[in-house]
Every structure is written in structure tokens, then in C-alpha cells.
Design a protein around this motif. Structure first.
Motif, PDB file in Angstrom:
ATOM      1  N   TYR A   5       0.808  -1.216   0.000  1.00 23.47           N
ATOM      2  CA  TYR A   5       0.000   0.000   0.000  1.00 23.47           C
ATOM      3  C   TYR A   5       0.844   1.270   0.000  1.00 23.47           C
ATOM      4  O   TYR A   5       0.517   2.256  -0.665  1.00 23.47           O
ATOM      5  N   GLU A   6       1.945   1.245   0.728  1.00 22.54           N
ATOM      6  CA  GLU A   6       2.771   2.449   0.847  1.00 22.54           C
ATOM      7  C   GLU A   6       3.496   2.794  -0.451  1.00 22.54           C
ATOM      8  O   GLU A   6       3.969   3.916  -0.618  1.00 22.54           O
ATOM      9  N   ASN A   7       3.570   1.852  -1.382  1.00 22.14           N
ATOM     10  CA  ASN A   7       4.297   2.085  -2.627  1.00 22.14           C
ATOM     11  C   ASN A   7       3.377   2.371  -3.814  1.00 22.14           C
ATOM     12  O   ASN A   7       3.845   2.469  -4.941  1.00 22.14           O
ATOM     13  N   ASN A   8       2.093   2.481  -3.555  1.00 26.13           N
ATOM     14  CA  ASN A   8       1.138   2.732  -4.625  1.00 26.13           C
ATOM     15  C   ASN A   8       0.806   4.214  -4.731  1.00 26.13           C
ATOM     16  O   ASN A   8       1.093   5.010  -3.823  1.00 26.13           O
ATOM     17  N   ASP A   9       0.199   4.580  -5.837  1.00 27.43           N
ATOM     18  CA  ASP A   9      -0.242   5.953  -6.085  1.00 27.43           C
ATOM     19  C   ASP A   9      -1.223   6.370  -4.992  1.00 27.43           C
ATOM     20  O   ASP A   9      -2.281   5.751  -4.824  1.00 27.43           O
ATOM     21  N   PRO A  10      -0.918   7.411  -4.208  1.00 25.50           N
ATOM     22  CA  PRO A  10      -1.791   7.805  -3.092  1.00 25.50           C
ATOM     23  C   PRO A  10      -3.147   8.360  -3.529  1.00 25.50           C
ATOM     24  O   PRO A  10      -4.053   8.478  -2.700  1.00 25.50           O
ATOM     25  N   THR A  11      -3.295   8.666  -4.825  1.00 20.80           N
ATOM     26  CA  THR A  11      -4.597   9.173  -5.294  1.00 20.80           C
ATOM     27  C   THR A  11      -5.540   8.038  -5.679  1.00 20.80           C
ATOM     28  O   THR A  11      -6.692   8.290  -6.035  1.00 20.80           O
ATOM     29  N   LEU A  12      -5.057   6.799  -5.614  1.00 19.38           N
ATOM     30  CA  LEU A  12      -5.897   5.651  -5.942  1.00 19.38           C
ATOM     31  C   LEU A  12      -6.481   5.048  -4.671  1.00 19.38           C
ATOM     32  O   LEU A  12      -5.877   5.117  -3.595  1.00 19.38           O
ATOM     33  N   VAL A  13      -7.648   4.443  -4.799  1.00 13.16           N
ATOM     34  CA  VAL A  13      -8.231   3.680  -3.700  1.00 13.16           C
ATOM     35  C   VAL A  13      -8.025   2.202  -4.010  1.00 13.16           C
ATOM     36  O   VAL A  13      -8.355   1.733  -5.102  1.00 13.16           O
ATOM     37  N   ILE A  14      -7.468   1.478  -3.048  1.00 15.81           N
ATOM     38  CA  ILE A  14      -7.115   0.076  -3.230  1.00 15.81           C
ATOM     39  C   ILE A  14      -8.009  -0.785  -2.338  1.00 15.81           C
ATOM     40  O   ILE A  14      -8.306  -0.416  -1.199  1.00 15.81           O
ATOM     41  N   MET A  15      -8.438  -1.913  -2.864  1.00 11.16           N
ATOM     42  CA  MET A  15      -9.297  -2.799  -2.087  1.00 11.16           C
ATOM     43  C   MET A  15      -8.626  -3.200  -0.786  1.00 11.16           C
ATOM     44  O   MET A  15      -7.453  -3.581  -0.763  1.00 11.16           O
ATOM     45  N   ASN A  16      -9.389  -3.116   0.297  1.00  8.16           N
ATOM     46  CA  ASN A  16      -8.941  -3.614   1.593  1.00  8.16           C
ATOM     47  C   ASN A  16     -10.160  -4.211   2.298  1.00  8.16           C
ATOM     48  O   ASN A  16     -11.255  -4.295   1.711  1.00  8.16           O
ATOM     49  N   ASP A  17     -10.012  -4.623   3.528  1.00  6.31           N
ATOM     50  CA  ASP A  17     -11.105  -5.304   4.229  1.00  6.31           C
ATOM     51  C   ASP A  17     -12.333  -4.406   4.399  1.00  6.31           C
ATOM     52  O   ASP A  17     -13.475  -4.864   4.266  1.00  6.31           O
ATOM     53  N   ILE A  18     -12.108  -3.124   4.679  1.00  2.99           N
ATOM     54  CA  ILE A  18     -13.231  -2.203   4.885  1.00  2.99           C
ATOM     55  C   ILE A  18     -14.011  -2.019   3.580  1.00  2.99           C
ATOM     56  O   ILE A  18     -15.249  -2.094   3.558  1.00  2.99           O
ATOM     57  N   GLU A  19     -13.273  -1.774   2.501  1.00  2.00           N
ATOM     58  CA  GLU A  19     -13.928  -1.600   1.203  1.00  2.00           C
ATOM     59  C   GLU A  19     -14.670  -2.884   0.818  1.00  2.00           C
ATOM     60  O   GLU A  19     -15.818  -2.844   0.361  1.00  2.00           O
ATOM     61  N   TYR A  20     -14.012  -4.013   0.984  1.00  2.00           N
ATOM     62  CA  TYR A  20     -14.590  -5.292   0.581  1.00  2.00           C
ATOM     63  C   TYR A  20     -15.913  -5.546   1.301  1.00  2.00           C
ATOM     64  O   TYR A  20     -16.905  -5.957   0.679  1.00  2.00           O
TER      65      TYR A  20
ATOM     66  N   TYR B 271     -17.967  -3.440   2.514  1.00  5.09           N
ATOM     67  CA  TYR B 271     -19.018  -2.539   2.031  1.00  5.09           C
ATOM     68  C   TYR B 271     -19.654  -3.086   0.755  1.00  5.09           C
ATOM     69  O   TYR B 271     -20.883  -3.148   0.636  1.00  5.09           O
ATOM     70  N   TYR B 272     -18.823  -3.483  -0.189  1.00  2.03           N
ATOM     71  CA  TYR B 272     -19.360  -4.003  -1.445  1.00  2.03           C
ATOM     72  C   TYR B 272     -20.152  -5.284  -1.212  1.00  2.03           C
ATOM     73  O   TYR B 272     -21.190  -5.519  -1.842  1.00  2.03           O
ATOM     74  N   LYS B 273     -19.683  -6.107  -0.291  1.00  2.00           N
ATOM     75  CA  LYS B 273     -20.390  -7.349   0.043  1.00  2.00           C
ATOM     76  C   LYS B 273     -21.746  -7.048   0.679  1.00  2.00           C
ATOM     77  O   LYS B 273     -22.770  -7.627   0.293  1.00  2.00           O
ATOM     78  N   LYS B 274     -21.762  -6.138   1.611  1.00  2.00           N
ATOM     79  CA  LYS B 274     -23.004  -5.789   2.319  1.00  2.00           C
ATOM     80  C   LYS B 274     -24.044  -5.229   1.361  1.00  2.00           C
ATOM     81  O   LYS B 274     -25.239  -5.540   1.454  1.00  2.00           O
ATOM     82  N   HIS B 275     -23.603  -4.388   0.415  1.00  2.00           N
ATOM     83  CA  HIS B 275     -24.535  -3.714  -0.492  1.00  2.00           C
ATOM     84  C   HIS B 275     -24.648  -4.403  -1.850  1.00  2.00           C
ATOM     85  O   HIS B 275     -25.384  -3.918  -2.706  1.00  2.00           O
ATOM     86  N   ASP B 276     -23.938  -5.524  -1.998  1.00  2.00           N
ATOM     87  CA  ASP B 276     -23.945  -6.276  -3.260  1.00  2.00           C
ATOM     88  C   ASP B 276     -23.736  -5.328  -4.441  1.00  2.00           C
ATOM     89  O   ASP B 276     -24.478  -5.335  -5.420  1.00  2.00           O
ATOM     90  N   MET B 277     -22.693  -4.529  -4.328  1.00  2.00           N
ATOM     91  CA  MET B 277     -22.401  -3.494  -5.323  1.00  2.00           C
ATOM     92  C   MET B 277     -21.350  -3.983  -6.310  1.00  2.00           C
ATOM     93  O   MET B 277     -20.334  -4.564  -5.921  1.00  2.00           O
TER      94      MET B 277
END
Length: 310
Positions: free
Chosen positions: A193-208, A210-216
Motif C-alpha cells: 500500500y505504501e508504494n502505490n499511487d496515493p490518489t488511488l483507492v485500493i481494495m482492503n477489508d473495509i472496502e470489501y 461494504y461491497y459485500k453488504k450492499h452487493d455493489m
């Protein structure tokens, strides 16, 4: 080709989306058109581009969109395809200054429509977010585009789950069109994560979750992790590009490679196919990998991977 329906839409999309960020620049016009032809002949129906692709290559702007627009006109196949493009990206020399005002977004949309030679965009994404801009302003602007008929559905790219939730809560409360999908950096590799573009959002447990809960629906960019697994499989760690090393080389990614290699030996499917299959077989939420292949061999492998049922 397997097709899947995006929730809360009438869009039935192929299991893999074609990424076009270097079309007409690092990838020649003829090679770009060859891949577009091959993808659609294999049954692919969703092409992903952006107004800013690939402005970093030279002075001419929006070359990817323009190339696709010319190809659509030549093939006369616009209405058979789902066109996905993005606006609202900061200027490349001022990435810290967002461009999410009403006038900036309207200008971006009109440019994309002209470049693509179409009067509507199937999924129009905001390329970046700015947490200092209220979602109310952004949602109202995007819904203006929907009401005009120039945008069919709204997508959000590189937005956190928290901001997406705020956007959709406001939209649904006020009888507006919500975001139906998210674009996020997502692959089976473990990112550094520390070596990626800071303007990008990368999948992590919190994001995952959310998508699972809302079936998005999630459109996964960098879905093959810069070829991390295929390149290791063909030539070991020394075969990795510098970007792949910096962004993905770590103990967890190497362990995942060992698991994928074992599955490859058990099933007979190539590592490259299984990297895609792991995403398209996600039962928690619809995941559409965006693949930026440079030749038809790579593209064929990716498309065939999406047909594997694990």
C-alpha cells in the motif's frame, strides 16, 4: 462469453471489460483496433476508457477516446456495446487540485461525447474524489447529466466506501440516481500500500465488506497486478517489471502465487487464466476485471479465464 447483469440497471455486461489506457499511444492505432476487433468478436461488450487516457504520452489529448470513437464509427456498432468512460480527473501537473465543479464535469462529459462520437455514455465515472467537495454538489451535477439523457448510469472511481455510501444515501433520499458501480484497484495480489499511487483507492477489508453488504458491482482495475503471477510463473521473480516488484512483491503475494500454481497443476488451467477466474468467481459481489492486454494472446487468455467456474 459469460454475461452478468449489474444490479439496479438494465446493463448485461461481459465478464471482462477491455481497458484502453494506452490505445493510440504506447499501443499503435492498428494494434489497438486489432484488440478492439478481437475483444468484440470473442463476445466482449464493455469498453473502458477515460477523457485523460493517455494524455501523459504526448501533447494530443484524449487519444484513447478519439481512437475508440473512430473505430465505433468504422464498425457502426455503438449500440451493440457498453461504453464506460471517466471524467473529473485533476490536471496531471496539479494532481492535488481536484476538478469536480459543475462546469468542469460538464466540460469533461461534452468532450468525451464528442471524442467518442456518441450522444450518450452508458456508465459515466468520476475518475477521482475530493473529500472537501460535498457529495450533494457532485450528485446533483451527475444527475443533471442523467436527466439530460447523456449519461445512463453513474459510477465512482477511486472513491472510498465511506464516500460512496454518503453519495448513495443522499441520492436515494432525494429520489436521484445512485452510483451503480465502483472502480477500484483490486487483484488477488497483496499490494504494498505504501508504494502505490496515493490518489488511488485500493481494495482492503473495509472496502470489501461494504461491497459485500450492499452487493455493489466492482470494476477491478490493475486486475492482473501488472502480470505479477504470470511473469513469475514464466521466469521467476527476476522476470517481474520494476512496477510489479514495487507494488506487489511481498510474502503474501508469493504465497498466493504458490496456491494459484498448485491449482493450475490440479486443473490444467494456466496461471494467467486463474488470476482472472478468481475475480470473476467472486460470490460476495459482482466483480468485472478490466484487462489492459497488449496482444491477442494475452487477451484470449484473460477472456477464457473468465469462463472458468471454480
Amino acid at each position: 462469453m459469460i454475461y452478468k447483469k449489474i444490479n439496479n440497471t438494465d446493463l448485461t455486461v461481459s465478464a471482462v471489460s477491455l481497458g484502453t489506457d494506452v490505445y493510440g499511444t504506447d499501443l499503435s492505432v492498428s494494434d489497438s483496433e486489432m484488440l478492439l476487433d478481437f475483444y468484440t468478436e470473442m463476445g466482449g461488450n464493455i469498453i473502458d476508457t477515460a477523457k485523460i487516457y493517455a494524455d501523459w504520452a504526448n501533447d494530443e489529448k484524449s487519444q484513447s477516446e478519439k481512437l475508440i470513437g473512430k473505430w465505433l464509427k468504422k464498425k457502426n456498432n455503438r449500440h451493440n456495446l457498453i461504453i464506460s468512460t471517466k471524467g473529473g480527473h485533476p490536471n496531471l501537473d496539479t494532481m492535488n487540485i481536484s476538478r469536480l465543479s459543475h462546469d468542469e464535469l460538464r466540460s469533461d462529459l461534452e468532450s468525451s461525447l464528442k471524442n467518442l462520437g456518441t450522444d450518450y455514455i452508458d456508465i459515466y465515472w468520476l475518475h477521482r474524489d475530493d473529500i472537501n467537495v460535498p457529495v450533494i454538489e457532485i450528485a446533483n451535477t451527475l444527475n443533471e447529466f442523467v436527466k439530460s439523457g447523456k449519461v445512463r448510469y453513474i459510477g465512482l472511481s477511486n472513491w472510498t466506501a465511506e464516500r460512496i455510501d454518503e453519495f448513495n444515501r443522499y441520492a436515494l433520499k432525494n429520489n436521484l440516481a445512485p452510483a451503480v458501480a465502483s472502480q477500484i484497484q483490486y487483484s488477488i495480489a497483496e499490494p504494498n500500500y505504501e508504494n502505490n499511487d496515493p490518489t488511488l483507492v485500493i481494495m482492503n477489508d473495509i472496502e470489501y465488506e461494504y461491497y459485500k453488504k450492499h452487493d455493489m458491482c466492482v470494476f477491478a482495475f490493475a486486475s492482473q497486478a501488472k502480470g505479477f503471477f504470470s511473469k513469475i510463473d514464466k521466469g521467476g521473480i527476476s522476470n517481474l517489471s520494476e512496477k510489479a516488484r514495487i507494488r506487489y512483491l511481498n510474502e503474501k503475494s508469493l504465497k498466493t502465487y504458490e496456491e494459484i500454481k498448485k491449482l493450475s497443476e490440479e486443473t490444467g488451467y494456466s496461471v494467467g487464466k486463474l488470476v482472472i477466474a478468481k475475480l470473476t468467481n467472486n460470490h460476495d459481489f459482482l466483480t468485472i476485471p478490466i484487462v489492459g492486454c497488449k496482444n491477442t494472446i494475452q487477451l484470449k487468455e484473460s477472456l477464457e479465464g473468465a469462463e472458468i467456474i471454480l
